[in-house]
Enzyme design. Structure first.
Site, PDB file in Angstrom:
ATOM      1  N   HIS A 273       0.862  -1.183   0.000  1.00  0.00           N
ATOM      2  CA  HIS A 273       0.000   0.000   0.000  1.00  0.00           C
ATOM      3  C   HIS A 273       0.901   1.236   0.000  1.00  0.00           C
ATOM      4  O   HIS A 273       1.745   1.402   0.874  1.00  0.00           O
ATOM      5  CB  HIS A 273      -0.873  -0.065   1.253  1.00  0.00           C
ATOM      6  CG  HIS A 273      -1.860   1.035   1.424  1.00  0.00           C
ATOM      7  ND1 HIS A 273      -3.146   0.986   0.933  1.00  0.00           N
ATOM      8  CD2 HIS A 273      -1.760   2.216   2.081  1.00  0.00           C
ATOM      9  CE1 HIS A 273      -3.798   2.089   1.279  1.00  0.00           C
ATOM     10  NE2 HIS A 273      -2.986   2.861   1.975  1.00  0.00           N
TER      11      HIS A 273
ATOM     12  N   ASP B 106       1.047   5.235   0.178  1.00  0.00           N
ATOM     13  CA  ASP B 106       0.300   6.425   0.585  1.00  0.00           C
ATOM     14  C   ASP B 106       0.890   7.662  -0.083  1.00  0.00           C
ATOM     15  O   ASP B 106       1.962   8.129   0.288  1.00  0.00           O
ATOM     16  CB  ASP B 106       0.354   6.570   2.111  1.00  0.00           C
ATOM     17  CG  ASP B 106      -0.538   5.558   2.794  1.00  0.00           C
ATOM     18  OD1 ASP B 106      -1.730   5.473   2.429  1.00  0.00           O
ATOM     19  OD2 ASP B 106      -0.050   4.835   3.687  1.00  0.00           O
TER      20      ASP B 106
ATOM     21  N   HIS C 195      -2.827   4.616  -2.773  1.00  0.00           N
ATOM     22  CA  HIS C 195      -3.854   5.401  -2.081  1.00  0.00           C
ATOM     23  C   HIS C 195      -3.529   6.874  -2.285  1.00  0.00           C
ATOM     24  O   HIS C 195      -2.605   7.399  -1.678  1.00  0.00           O
ATOM     25  CB  HIS C 195      -3.828   5.006  -0.595  1.00  0.00           C
ATOM     26  CG  HIS C 195      -4.765   5.795   0.265  1.00  0.00           C
ATOM     27  ND1 HIS C 195      -4.733   5.737   1.640  1.00  0.00           N
ATOM     28  CD2 HIS C 195      -5.775   6.657  -0.046  1.00  0.00           C
ATOM     29  CE1 HIS C 195      -5.661   6.525   2.144  1.00  0.00           C
ATOM     30  NE2 HIS C 195      -6.302   7.109   1.142  1.00  0.00           N
TER      31      HIS C 195
ATOM     32  N   MET D  67     -11.582   5.249   5.817  1.00  0.00           N
ATOM     33  CA  MET D  67     -10.459   5.724   6.635  1.00  0.00           C
ATOM     34  C   MET D  67     -10.864   5.651   8.104  1.00  0.00           C
ATOM     35  O   MET D  67     -11.925   6.160   8.485  1.00  0.00           O
ATOM     36  CB  MET D  67     -10.095   7.167   6.283  1.00  0.00           C
ATOM     37  CG  MET D  67      -9.416   7.360   4.938  1.00  0.00           C
ATOM     38  SD  MET D  67      -7.909   6.409   4.702  1.00  0.00           S
ATOM     39  CE  MET D  67      -6.886   7.009   6.053  1.00  0.00           C
TER      40      MET D  67
HETATM   41  C1  DX5 Z   1      -2.836   7.453   6.678  1.00  0.00           C
HETATM   42  C2  DX5 Z   1      -2.470   6.432   5.621  1.00  0.00           C
HETATM   43  C3  DX5 Z   1      -2.349   5.062   6.174  1.00  0.00           C
HETATM   44  C4  DX5 Z   1      -1.259   4.917   7.189  1.00  0.00           C
HETATM   45  C5  DX5 Z   1      -1.604   3.819   8.154  1.00  0.00           C
HETATM   46  O1  DX5 Z   1      -3.090   8.666   6.100  1.00  0.00           O
HETATM   47  O2  DX5 Z   1      -3.443   6.389   4.618  1.00  0.00           O
HETATM   48  O3  DX5 Z   1      -2.226   4.079   5.150  1.00  0.00           O
HETATM   49  O4  DX5 Z   1      -0.017   4.623   6.593  1.00  0.00           O
HETATM   50  O5  DX5 Z   1      -0.717   3.835   9.215  1.00  0.00           O
HETATM   51  P1  DX5 Z   1      -1.005   3.029  10.553  1.00  0.00           P
HETATM   52  O6  DX5 Z   1      -1.304   1.622  10.185  1.00  0.00           O
HETATM   53  O7  DX5 Z   1       0.251   3.178  11.342  1.00  0.00           O
HETATM   54  O8  DX5 Z   1      -2.169   3.722  11.214  1.00  0.00           O
HETATM   55 ZN    ZN Z   2      -3.420   4.607   3.140  1.00  0.00          ZN
END
Ligand code: DX5
Ligand code: ZN
Length: 235
Positions: free
Chosen positions: A44, A46, A78, A149
């Site tokens: 994934h 980000d 994402h 989210m």
């Molecule tokens: C947040 C991102 C997530 C993040 C998740 O804005 O979209 O994908 O990396 O991180 P954790 O799992 O540490 O909450």
């Molecule tokens: Zn994400």
């Protein structure tokens, strides 16, 4: 060789998407490979533009690098950007298999999903915790995945917002076979169970994987203790 798109092929449930945001960026290739060998199904990515969210992270070049070094990996991108349509072609060209955009940034979600599919990727539609769920309902039928989210986007390591499980409960019944319900933010062994119980079949985790001493047990715990049979080896 075509990459099997696990998002639309028959479940393996839940899919685990390792968010590389919490990986060691100085060793990214090795980190991504280790997550896959430890049982992650997707990587994934980000993507943050400093406008849709305050943070700045990565772009198509990271995707291209991972696609070259791990050609069999499904790269789940994402987009947390203000102009998602501008990034469909760049990420398709960089080897992304899946592209998720936010309802809050998309004036025409159905046509954008169509562009993503026409570019050879599966399409995802994301919703922030503070956005009314009714905003995405008319567009759910046009995508392969809905991303709920469970933190306000921007950073890894935030606390899971239990209130979004209600959103999950609203969306799950309207999804058909072959559509995934992904959750992202604050997922650890405990919150993963709550998310699975609510109907999520694709769990994103950054800190819970890359912050763990060993990735394989961390990933198995997100699945609910189920360890897939056989060793995974990435070419
Ligand atoms: C947040 C991102 C997530 C993040 C998740 O804005 O979209 O994908 O990396 O991180 P954790 O799992 O540490 O909450
Ligand atoms: Zn994400």
């Amino acid at each position: 060789m075509a990459i099997e798109n696990l998002i639309t092929t028959q479940p393996r449930t839940p899919l685990i998407a390792a968010s590389i945001l919490s990986a060691d960026f100085a060793r990214m290739g090795a980190e991504a490979r280790a997550a896959l060998e430890a049982g992650a199904d997707l990587l994934h990515l980000d993507v943050m533009d400093g406008h849709f969210v305050g943070n700045l992270t990565m772009g198509p070049d990271m995707c291209r690098g991972l696609s070259r070094s791990l050609p069999g990996a499904l790269l789940d991108v994402h987009l947390m950007v203000r102009t998602p349509a501008a990034y469909v072609e760049p990420f398709a060209a960089a080897g992304a298999g899946h592209l998720t955009f936010h309802i809050e940034a998309a004036p025409e979600p159905a046509s954008l999903a169509g562009e993503i599919r026409a570019a050879g990727m599966t399409a995802g539609l994301a919703i922030n915790p503070s956005t009314d769920v009714t905003r995405i309902m008319p567009f759910v039928q046009h995508v392969d995945l809905v991303l709920v989210m469970s933190v306000e986007p921007g950073f890894a390591g935030q606390e899971f917002m239990v209130s979004v499980l209600e959103t999950v409960g609203r969306i799950k019944p309207v999804l058909g076979v072959g559509q995934r319900l992904q959750i992202d933010g604050g997922i650890n062994a405990e919150t993963a169970q709550a998310a699975r119980d609510a109907g999520c079949d694709c769990l994103v985790a950054a800190s819970a994987i890359f912050g763990a001493a060993e990735y394989a047990p961390a990933i198995a715990a997100l699945r609910g203790g189920h360890v897939p049979q056989g060793d995974v080896e990435w070419p």
